[in-house]
Structure formats: structure tokens, C-alpha cells
Scaffold this active site. Structure first.
Site, PDB file in Angstrom:
ATOM      1  N   ARG A 149      36.681  20.427  36.570  1.00 37.70           N
ATOM      2  CA  ARG A 149      35.594  21.311  36.991  1.00 37.70           C
ATOM      3  C   ARG A 149      34.355  20.533  37.436  1.00 37.70           C
ATOM      4  NH1 ARG A 149      36.166  25.697  32.161  1.00 37.70           N
ATOM      5  NH2 ARG A 149      38.029  26.759  32.904  1.00 37.70           N
TER       6      ARG A 149
ATOM      7  N   ARG B  30      29.954  24.496  39.373  1.00 35.97           N
ATOM      8  CA  ARG B  30      29.418  24.854  38.065  1.00 35.97           C
ATOM      9  C   ARG B  30      28.071  24.220  37.753  1.00 35.97           C
ATOM     10  NH1 ARG B  30      33.617  25.838  33.406  1.00 35.97           N
ATOM     11  NH2 ARG B  30      32.336  27.705  33.265  1.00 35.97           N
TER      12      ARG B  30
ATOM     13  N   ARG C 103      26.750  29.145  46.304  1.00 45.42           N
ATOM     14  CA  ARG C 103      27.308  30.343  45.687  1.00 45.42           C
ATOM     15  C   ARG C 103      26.353  31.538  45.745  1.00 45.42           C
ATOM     16  NH1 ARG C 103      30.967  30.755  41.867  1.00 45.42           N
ATOM     17  NH2 ARG C 103      30.448  32.949  42.191  1.00 45.42           N
TER      18      ARG C 103
ATOM     19  N   ASP D 186      40.926  27.826  42.670  1.00 43.44           N
ATOM     20  CA  ASP D 186      41.108  28.516  41.398  1.00 43.44           C
ATOM     21  C   ASP D 186      42.596  28.757  41.215  1.00 43.44           C
ATOM     22  OD1 ASP D 186      39.385  30.208  39.233  1.00 43.44           O
ATOM     23  OD2 ASP D 186      41.285  31.218  39.660  1.00 43.44           O
TER      24      ASP D 186
ATOM     25  N   TYR E 217      47.749  35.967  32.966  1.00 46.94           N
ATOM     26  CA  TYR E 217      46.754  36.741  33.716  1.00 46.94           C
ATOM     27  C   TYR E 217      47.377  38.008  34.309  1.00 46.94           C
ATOM     28  CZ  TYR E 217      43.038  33.245  33.478  1.00 46.94           C
ATOM     29  OH  TYR E 217      42.054  32.405  33.042  1.00 46.94           O
TER      30      TYR E 217
END
Length: 349
Positions: free
Chosen positions: A30, A34, A43, A79, A154
Site C-alpha cells: 500500500r 493512502r 483522489r 484493488d 467478498y
């Protein structure tokens, strides 16, 4: 298919292959996004899912930590649910929640309706890889995918879950449905990684984020054969392959048999202990606790030196190499300057 790059001086690729690198290689899970202000600025104009399907944004975000931190590898910004979206599953990445599936998989008919992944479904990803191969110079690019079990969780739960109860219930009570679902997701994972490899990534990592919720017996019976098929299908590509999960201390030995040459270790298990659990000769990746990065530089420096020392002892104990990383992803609150200083420190050791 892209010609494979030759990067003989890459410390990351050397350690992954069991060769002695000229310095300890370091990159961070990551790292693309972030914690970086330049990422947050992008973003404000683009949702997470939109960014994952825009080749220019994928490339830019992937490059940001390489420019800023001088890490030894870039990891593709994406992702794990991107191939699901590319295959037509109605999934979105909801802020402060994570992936949310509008119609969870609950029946054999739901599983039958899942479509295979076609390259055009994730064309921005392959376009971004092509852009990055030219822009990264001698820095290797890691492609990645979610492991079949984590994708299944998921899909069955409909989103993130604390107990994964529905997933375990299908796995244990409906084994025919479970393995049918896992077969489809294994095919999808292989295809997503194959698309990235064809476009030019230099290595791959498979994230089994939720495997740690399983017992060793259930992992071996219901998950490992499918993960092993992913690595077996790509073994002839001759690239570094890493297998990583969270909370997987009891599974490390089994995970190391899946076919990847590198096993990721989270912060709960020492690298020396991990070396005793995995197959001899497997390289280890990890495993600084991401929370340590919030504790101030003196603490970070002590902890980083301890991880590097642990990595050396792990190699002496039979591990094929050590790649310095976190035991999970960079936390959003992390000061980017700490990460830059950490890379410099690791390179100096």
C-alpha cells in the site's frame, strides 16, 4: 506479449530469487496511495474505482512512492476486486467501508452466472503496465491479484466481514458449490495476472488477506489447492512470485508449498520463526508492524534494525533471502517523511 525486461541489478529481484543483493531491498505494501498528499489530491477528483480503471492515474499513482521514497520496487496501483468488476460483477469500493457487492453469491445459480475475465474488461490495467515499464527504468514493477479465497469471501459476504460466517458455511456445508466458486475465481485470478504479465510486470504478488481466519486443516482442504493452481499456471513465466496473508502464522508452512518463491510474513511472527515453518530456500518478505511508523523516529529506527537483524538470522536459518517490508499495508495516518527515512535507513544497513 511484452518482452521481459532484464534488471540484473535489482536488489528486490535478487533477494526474491535467492541471490545475494547488494543491499537489503525494501518496498511497502500500500505504498501507492493512502499516506501520500499527492495521492490524496488526485483522489479529491476521482473515486477509488474510477482511478483503478484509468491508465494514466494508475501509472501516476504507482510512480508516486518510487519518486518520493526511492523504494526498490513499485507495486501496481489497483484493488483486488478490479478483476471482479472487469468480469461484470457489480462491485464498488465504498469509502471507509471497502468493497461492497450489490448481489452477493449465495446459490449454485449465482456461481453459474459468474463470467470469465476478458482482457478488454481490464484494458486500463494493461495499458498502465505498458506505460510504467517505460517510466520505471531499472525499478521492477510488481503486479498483483487477490487470492481466490479472499475474493470468494467478498462475493459471499457482500463486503468486508468480521467472522466470514457465510463464507465458512458454504465452504463446510456446500463443498460442491464452494469448489465450483473457487474454480471460477482461480481462473479469474490466473487471467488477471496473465494480463499483467503479458503487459510487462516483472513480478507478481497474490494477497490472501482473509486466509488467516481459517484453521490449517480447512485451509489445506478447501483453499490451498486453488491457490497452488494459480502459481502453477504462471510458473513458466519465470518471474518472482510472492504469497501473502494476514494472521497466517499457523498457515505459513502450507502457504509455502503453493508454488511461490517468496512468502510474506505479517508482524505477528518473527522472520526466524517463519524460516522454520516454510519450505527451505523460500525467501521471506516483511515484517515491520505498520503501527510502529506512528510511534516516532527513534522507535521506527530501533524496530527497523531489529527486523533487518531478524531477516539476516532467517537467511542463516535457511530462508532464501529477505525483502524488507511492512507486515501489512501502510496506514493512512503515516507521515511520508518517515517512510522516506526508513528506506534510507534500510539501504544503509
Amino acid at each position: 506479449m511484452s518482452d521481459r525486461r532484464t534488471l540484473p541489478e535489482s536488489p528486490y529481484l535478487a533477494a526474491a530469487a535467492g541471490r545475494k543483493p547488494h543491499r537489503i531491498p525494501v518496498w511497502f505494501m500500500r505504498q501507492a496511495g493512502r499516506s501520500l498528499p499527492e495521492y490524496r489530491a488526485l483522489r479529491t477528483q476521482h473515486s477509488m474505482m474510477a482511478a483503478c480503471f484509468n491508465a494514466d492515474l494508475i501509472a501516476e499513482i504507482t510512480l508516486q512512492p518510487v519518486r518520493r521514497h526511492d523504494v526498490d520496487a513499485a507495486i501496481l496501483f489497483s484493488d483486488i476486486v478490479v478483476p471482479l468488476r472487469g468480469a461484470g460483477v457489480d462491485v464498488d469500493i465504498v469509502a471507509d467501508v471497502g468493497p461492497v457487492i450489490s448481489a452477493p453469491i449465495r446459490t449454485a445459480a449465482d456461481i453459474d452466472a459468474l463470467k470469465p475475465l476478458e482482457p478488454r474488461g481490464v484494458r486500463p490495467v494493461s495499458d498502465a503496465v505498458s506505460l510504467l515499464v517505460g517510466a520505471l527504468g531499472d525499478v521492477p514493477l510488481i503486479g498483483f491479484a487477490g487470492a481466490p479465497f479472499t475474493l470468494a469471501s467478498y462475493l459471499v459476504e457482500g463486503g468486508p466481514s468480521r467472522n466470514h460466517a457465510r463464507t465458512k458455511a458454504m465452504m463446510l456445508a456446500e463443498p460442491a458449490c464452494w469448489h465450483a466458486l473457487m474454480e471460477k475465481l482461480t481462473d479469474l485470478t490466473i487471467e488477471f495476472l496473465r494480463i499483467q504479465l503479458d503487459a510487462g510486470v516483472d513480478a507478481i504478488q497474490v494477497f490472501d488477506s482473509w486466509a488467516g481466519i481459517l484453521s490449517l486443516a480447512d485451509y489445506r482442504r478447501h483453499v490451498l489447492p486453488h491457490s497452488a493452481r494459480v502459481f502453477a499456471a504462471l510458473a513458466d513465466r519465470g518471474v518472482a512470485m510472492t504469497h501473502f496473508g494476514v494472521g497466517t502464522a499457523e498457515l505459513l508452512g502450507a502457504m509455502s508449498t503453493a508454488g511461490a518463491g517468496v512468502v510474506g510474513v505479517d508482524w505477528r511472527t518473527s522472520l526466524v520463526d517463519a524460516a522454520g515453518r516454510v519450505e527451505a530456500g523460500k525467501a521471506l518478505q516483511g515484517n515491520l508492524d505498520p503501527a510502529v511508523l506512528l510511534a516516532g523516529w527513534p522507535t521506527v529506527e530501533r524496530a527497523a534494525r531489529a527486523v533487518a537483524d531478524d531477516g539476516r538470522r532467517a537467511v542463516d536459518a535457511g530462508a532464501g533471502g529477505h525483502i524488507f517490508n511492512l507486515g501489512h499495508g501502510v496506514l493512512p495516518e503515516t507521515d511520508p517523511g518517515i517512510l522516506t527515512d526508513l528506506v534510507s535507513l534500510v539501504h544503509s544497513l
